[in-house]
Design an enzyme around this catalytic site. Structure first.
Site, PDB file in Angstrom:
ATOM      1  N   GLY A  46      14.294  53.004  90.165  1.00  0.00           N
ATOM      2  CA  GLY A  46      15.662  53.230  89.829  1.00  0.00           C
ATOM      3  C   GLY A  46      15.805  54.660  89.915  1.00  0.00           C
ATOM      4  N   GLN A  51      19.515  62.768  87.203  1.00  0.00           N
ATOM      5  CA  GLN A  51      18.044  63.113  87.838  1.00  0.00           C
ATOM      6  C   GLN A  51      18.445  63.965  89.034  1.00  0.00           C
ATOM      7  OE1 GLN A  51      16.461  58.888  87.346  1.00  0.00           O
ATOM      8  NE2 GLN A  51      14.532  60.420  87.029  1.00  0.00           N
ATOM      9  N   CYS A  91       8.842  57.477  85.030  1.00  0.00           N
ATOM     10  CA  CYS A  91      10.129  57.999  85.457  1.00  0.00           C
ATOM     11  C   CYS A  91      10.041  58.974  86.636  1.00  0.00           C
ATOM     12  CB  CYS A  91      10.724  58.523  84.260  1.00  0.00           C
ATOM     13  SG  CYS A  91      12.462  59.294  84.390  1.00  0.00           S
ATOM     14  N   LEU A  92      10.773  59.175  87.350  1.00  0.00           N
ATOM     15  CA  LEU A  92      10.638  60.224  88.455  1.00  0.00           C
ATOM     16  C   LEU A  92      10.756  61.649  88.057  1.00  0.00           C
ATOM     17  CD1 LEU A  92      12.409  58.472  91.452  1.00  0.00           C
ATOM     18  CD2 LEU A  92       9.997  58.568  91.055  1.00  0.00           C
ATOM     19  N   HIS A 133      16.806  52.030  81.031  1.00  0.00           N
ATOM     20  CA  HIS A 133      16.456  53.379  81.203  1.00  0.00           C
ATOM     21  C   HIS A 133      17.374  54.333  82.078  1.00  0.00           C
ATOM     22  CE1 HIS A 133      12.747  55.797  82.254  1.00  0.00           C
ATOM     23  NE2 HIS A 133      13.807  56.442  83.123  1.00  0.00           N
ATOM     24  N   GLU A 134      18.019  53.718  83.096  1.00  0.00           N
ATOM     25  CA  GLU A 134      18.713  54.602  83.971  1.00  0.00           C
ATOM     26  C   GLU A 134      20.171  54.840  82.943  1.00  0.00           C
ATOM     27  OE1 GLU A 134      17.635  55.868  86.321  1.00  0.00           O
ATOM     28  OE2 GLU A 134      15.798  54.400  86.444  1.00  0.00           O
ATOM     29  N   HIS A 137      19.771  57.665  81.027  1.00  0.00           N
ATOM     30  CA  HIS A 137      19.749  59.039  81.814  1.00  0.00           C
ATOM     31  C   HIS A 137      21.213  59.483  81.811  1.00  0.00           C
ATOM     32  CE1 HIS A 137      15.717  59.830  83.254  1.00  0.00           C
ATOM     33  NE2 HIS A 137      15.676  58.882  83.683  1.00  0.00           N
TER      34      HIS A 137
HETATM   35 NI    NI Z   1      13.961  58.068  85.007  1.00  0.00          NI
END
Ligand code: NI
Length: 167
Positions: A46, A51, A91-92, A133-134, A137
């Site tokens: 995701g 981000q 997470c990226l 999670h997204e 963000h």
């Molecule tokens: Ni993330």
């Protein structure tokens, strides 16, 4: 298409609350394509627009092993949730660290497609965790915000150590 630069903790721009998408135009379609390309290139399941420093309520997701279930969410909203679960999240924006985060185990989400069409779907398992999670963000919240102080400090120390090693 272009692969975008992913902001990494402790970048303050990860804290910006994204604003709703109002225009369903070519710019939006391009942003969605770029998000998918970036997510696939970085092997994420995701990726939220926040981000990549685009502060609009957009995220993309594909929890399959073979890039077969891409879904794009515009202006997503959780309209129902139930249960509780915990699984390892990464997470990226926090490369190389993982933590168990408490999440709802089943959710119903309302969102728009990149064509502006209304959708409503239920999610469970990995997709359910990923959607929560997204959406976090998009609200300027990262997964470490859900951890106890002690666990968060430990995880961030580990992240710093890894960041030093990769310099
Ligand atoms: Ni993330």
């Amino acid at each position: 298409m272009a692969s975008l630069f992913v902001l990494v903790y402790p970048d303050d721009r990860l804290r910006i609350k994204a604003t709703p998408v109002l225009q369903f135009d070519e710019t939006l379609k391009q942003e969605v394509l770029d998000l998918f390309e970036t997510m696939y290139q970085d092997h994420g399941v995701g990726l939220a627009a926040t981000q990549v420093n685009i502060h609009k309520r957009i995220f993309v997701m594909d929890c399959s092993d073979d890039q077969s279930t891409p879904i794009c969410f515009i202006n997503p909203e959780i309209v129902y949730s139930e249960g509780e679960t915990q699984s390892d999240e990464g997470c990226l924006s926090f490369p190389g660290v993982y933590a168990k985060v408490p999440r709802a185990s089943k959710i119903r989400v309302k969102y728009l497609t990149d064509q502006g069409e209304q959708q409503e779907r239920e999610f469970e398992n990995l997709e359910c965790m990923c959607v929560q999670h997204e959406i976090d963000h998009l609200n300027g919240i990262t997964f470490v915000d859900h951890l106890s102080n002690l666990k968060r400090v430990r995880l961030l120390k580990k992240l710093q150590k890894q960041q030093r090693q990769t310099l």
